[in-house]
Design a protein around this motif. Structure first.
Motif, PDB file in Angstrom:
ATOM      1  N   SER A 156      17.939 -56.120  10.185  1.00  0.00           N
ATOM      2  CA  SER A 156      17.740 -57.447   9.599  1.00  0.00           C
ATOM      3  C   SER A 156      16.457 -57.461   8.765  1.00  0.00           C
ATOM      4  O   SER A 156      15.539 -56.656   8.987  1.00  0.00           O
ATOM      5  CB  SER A 156      17.640 -58.495  10.699  1.00  0.00           C
ATOM      6  OG  SER A 156      16.445 -58.316  11.435  1.00  0.00           O
ATOM      7  N   LEU A 157      16.411 -58.382   7.834  1.00  0.00           N
ATOM      8  CA  LEU A 157      15.191 -58.562   7.046  1.00  0.00           C
ATOM      9  C   LEU A 157      14.039 -58.978   7.970  1.00  0.00           C
ATOM     10  O   LEU A 157      12.892 -58.591   7.758  1.00  0.00           O
ATOM     11  CB  LEU A 157      15.402 -59.595   5.941  1.00  0.00           C
ATOM     12  CG  LEU A 157      14.257 -59.781   4.971  1.00  0.00           C
ATOM     13  CD1 LEU A 157      13.823 -58.454   4.344  1.00  0.00           C
ATOM     14  CD2 LEU A 157      14.631 -60.780   3.897  1.00  0.00           C
ATOM     15  N   ARG A 158      14.340 -59.716   9.007  1.00  0.00           N
ATOM     16  CA  ARG A 158      13.314 -60.107   9.987  1.00  0.00           C
ATOM     17  C   ARG A 158      12.644 -58.865  10.590  1.00  0.00           C
ATOM     18  O   ARG A 158      11.435 -58.817  10.737  1.00  0.00           O
ATOM     19  CB  ARG A 158      13.917 -60.959  11.087  1.00  0.00           C
ATOM     20  CG  ARG A 158      12.895 -61.339  12.160  1.00  0.00           C
ATOM     21  CD  ARG A 158      13.511 -62.202  13.194  1.00  0.00           C
ATOM     22  NE  ARG A 158      13.945 -63.420  12.514  1.00  0.00           N
ATOM     23  CZ  ARG A 158      14.108 -64.580  13.100  1.00  0.00           C
ATOM     24  NH1 ARG A 158      13.886 -64.719  14.382  1.00  0.00           N
ATOM     25  NH2 ARG A 158      14.506 -65.627  12.416  1.00  0.00           N
ATOM     26  N   SER A 179       4.138 -57.593   4.068  1.00  0.00           N
ATOM     27  CA  SER A 179       3.959 -57.638   2.614  1.00  0.00           C
ATOM     28  C   SER A 179       5.298 -57.634   1.866  1.00  0.00           C
ATOM     29  O   SER A 179       5.351 -57.974   0.687  1.00  0.00           O
ATOM     30  CB  SER A 179       3.093 -56.467   2.120  1.00  0.00           C
ATOM     31  OG  SER A 179       3.825 -55.254   2.084  1.00  0.00           O
ATOM     32  N   ILE A 180       6.376 -57.291   2.556  1.00  0.00           N
ATOM     33  CA  ILE A 180       7.702 -57.318   1.943  1.00  0.00           C
ATOM     34  C   ILE A 180       8.050 -58.742   1.496  1.00  0.00           C
ATOM     35  O   ILE A 180       8.800 -58.934   0.543  1.00  0.00           O
ATOM     36  CB  ILE A 180       8.761 -56.760   2.914  1.00  0.00           C
ATOM     37  CG1 ILE A 180       8.480 -55.286   3.232  1.00  0.00           C
ATOM     38  CG2 ILE A 180      10.175 -56.922   2.370  1.00  0.00           C
ATOM     39  CD1 ILE A 180       8.459 -54.348   2.059  1.00  0.00           C
ATOM     40  N   ALA A 181       7.475 -59.738   2.119  1.00  0.00           N
ATOM     41  CA  ALA A 181       7.712 -61.137   1.726  1.00  0.00           C
ATOM     42  C   ALA A 181       7.303 -61.380   0.270  1.00  0.00           C
ATOM     43  O   ALA A 181       7.838 -62.269  -0.386  1.00  0.00           O
ATOM     44  CB  ALA A 181       6.968 -62.085   2.656  1.00  0.00           C
ATOM     45  N   GLN A 182       6.381 -60.596  -0.242  1.00  0.00           N
ATOM     46  CA  GLN A 182       5.958 -60.723  -1.639  1.00  0.00           C
ATOM     47  C   GLN A 182       7.067 -60.331  -2.604  1.00  0.00           C
ATOM     48  O   GLN A 182       7.009 -60.665  -3.788  1.00  0.00           O
ATOM     49  CB  GLN A 182       4.739 -59.832  -1.907  1.00  0.00           C
ATOM     50  CG  GLN A 182       3.528 -60.188  -1.107  1.00  0.00           C
ATOM     51  CD  GLN A 182       2.436 -59.132  -1.227  1.00  0.00           C
ATOM     52  OE1 GLN A 182       2.395 -58.360  -2.167  1.00  0.00           O
ATOM     53  NE2 GLN A 182       1.556 -59.101  -0.247  1.00  0.00           N
ATOM     54  N   LEU A 183       8.086 -59.637  -2.117  1.00  0.00           N
ATOM     55  CA  LEU A 183       9.166 -59.148  -2.976  1.00  0.00           C
ATOM     56  C   LEU A 183      10.394 -60.052  -2.973  1.00  0.00           C
ATOM     57  O   LEU A 183      11.429 -59.690  -3.515  1.00  0.00           O
ATOM     58  CB  LEU A 183       9.574 -57.735  -2.532  1.00  0.00           C
ATOM     59  CG  LEU A 183       8.443 -56.705  -2.481  1.00  0.00           C
ATOM     60  CD1 LEU A 183       8.970 -55.366  -1.994  1.00  0.00           C
ATOM     61  CD2 LEU A 183       7.771 -56.570  -3.832  1.00  0.00           C
ATOM     62  N   VAL A 184      10.272 -61.228  -2.394  1.00  0.00           N
ATOM     63  CA  VAL A 184      11.422 -62.131  -2.263  1.00  0.00           C
ATOM     64  C   VAL A 184      12.075 -62.441  -3.609  1.00  0.00           C
ATOM     65  O   VAL A 184      13.284 -62.647  -3.685  1.00  0.00           O
ATOM     66  CB  VAL A 184      11.020 -63.433  -1.515  1.00  0.00           C
ATOM     67  CG1 VAL A 184      10.068 -64.272  -2.323  1.00  0.00           C
ATOM     68  CG2 VAL A 184      12.238 -64.209  -1.107  1.00  0.00           C
ATOM     69  N   ASP A 185      11.307 -62.423  -4.689  1.00  0.00           N
ATOM     70  CA  ASP A 185      11.859 -62.723  -6.011  1.00  0.00           C
ATOM     71  C   ASP A 185      12.224 -61.470  -6.809  1.00  0.00           C
ATOM     72  O   ASP A 185      12.529 -61.549  -7.988  1.00  0.00           O
ATOM     73  CB  ASP A 185      10.881 -63.584  -6.809  1.00  0.00           C
ATOM     74  CG  ASP A 185       9.550 -62.893  -7.056  1.00  0.00           C
ATOM     75  OD1 ASP A 185       9.267 -61.858  -6.413  1.00  0.00           O
ATOM     76  OD2 ASP A 185       8.774 -63.397  -7.890  1.00  0.00           O
TER      77      ASP A 185
END
Length: 85
Positions: free
Chosen positions: A41-43, A51-57
């Protein structure tokens, strides 16, 4: 990669596939062989590296990489000849 999930390596290179929208997370040692690939899962990925949250876009068909853990992510259009190394 099992190497990332086991904590032996960190996420160096991320792809967001054009075809199916899947995400792939690779260690610095190189692309993940199929036998080491894992579906998670992404979680789980965010728990390993927030820091992967920075790649959401990150658009489909693009990739991101960084020179070292803790460095800024660099975006690029994914193509057959591109490899972050």
């Amino acid at each position: 990669s099992s190497r990332i999930l086991d904590g032996n390596e960190w996420i160096y290179y991320v792809t967001h596939d054009q075809e199916d929208g899947a995400w792939q997370f690779h260690p610095k040692s190189g692309p993940t062989p199929e036998k080491e690939a894992r579906v998670v899962s992404l979680r789980t990925i965010l728990e390993i590296d927030s820091s992967i949250a920075q790649l959401v876009d990150l658009p489909r068909g693009w990739c991101a990489g960084r020179e070292d853990k803790g460095k800024s992510w660099q975006y690029c259009k994914k193509n057959k000849t591109y490899h972050l190394a």
